[in-house]
Design an enzyme around this catalytic site. Sequence first.
Site: not given
Length: 242
Positions: A93, A126-127, A199
Amino acid sequence: MAACTKNLLLLSTSTVHGTEYLQYASEHIKIFLSKWNVSNILFIPYALKDYDAYTNKARKALETFGFKVKGIHEMDNPVSAVAKAEAVFIGGGNTFQLLKSLYDNKIVEPIQQRVLKDGMPYIGSSAGTNVATVSICTTNDMPIVYPPTFQALSLVPFNINPHYLDPDPSSKHMGETREERIRQYHEISGMPPVLGMREGCILHVEGNKAVLKGLCGAKLFSPAKQPKELDVGADVSFLLQI
């Protein structure tokens, strides 16, 4: 649970094109958590505003893998929730919102204690991967809130750039590439290396060993050095000795 060992599974992203949430990493997650006999995962949804919806999304995916999930916001006390957790998963996020919430809820040091001293398994996406590093200075996110510091959990002694994109030689876009932005970061002296994770890339850390897994490799940026390509299976344990 083996004490005094670091156990991290850091994902570049939660979803790759054409797959469901966490699907590409499902076998890695199962193997990682099963090794430490984890049945219950404490999910930290602080990177998005709707904690309930985000936790339910993670729960739906992880329960199909055989694990039970509880959101930290569903517990009476965040600090005690971390203290009792079998494993922690911090989702993606906004990295600034996430780090601020970790500090606001006073769980930065408890997470560090559990991961670095007790060997509690940590999964970040991710975050959640960004905050596992030295700082959030190499995130791609917008600073929508003000955390008290950019210093993060320092579970590893370097930085990561999740969702790393290689320059497109056919593009007519004249803005900075991701590589140029990382080079600008290294113009400031004393900054650590940055692992640009494409990714589908996964970094698995166990004790003093770190290996790239997943669907694709990464690109390593070090101050005053040429970037280095790293394939899936590459041993990057040297990054833990910085």
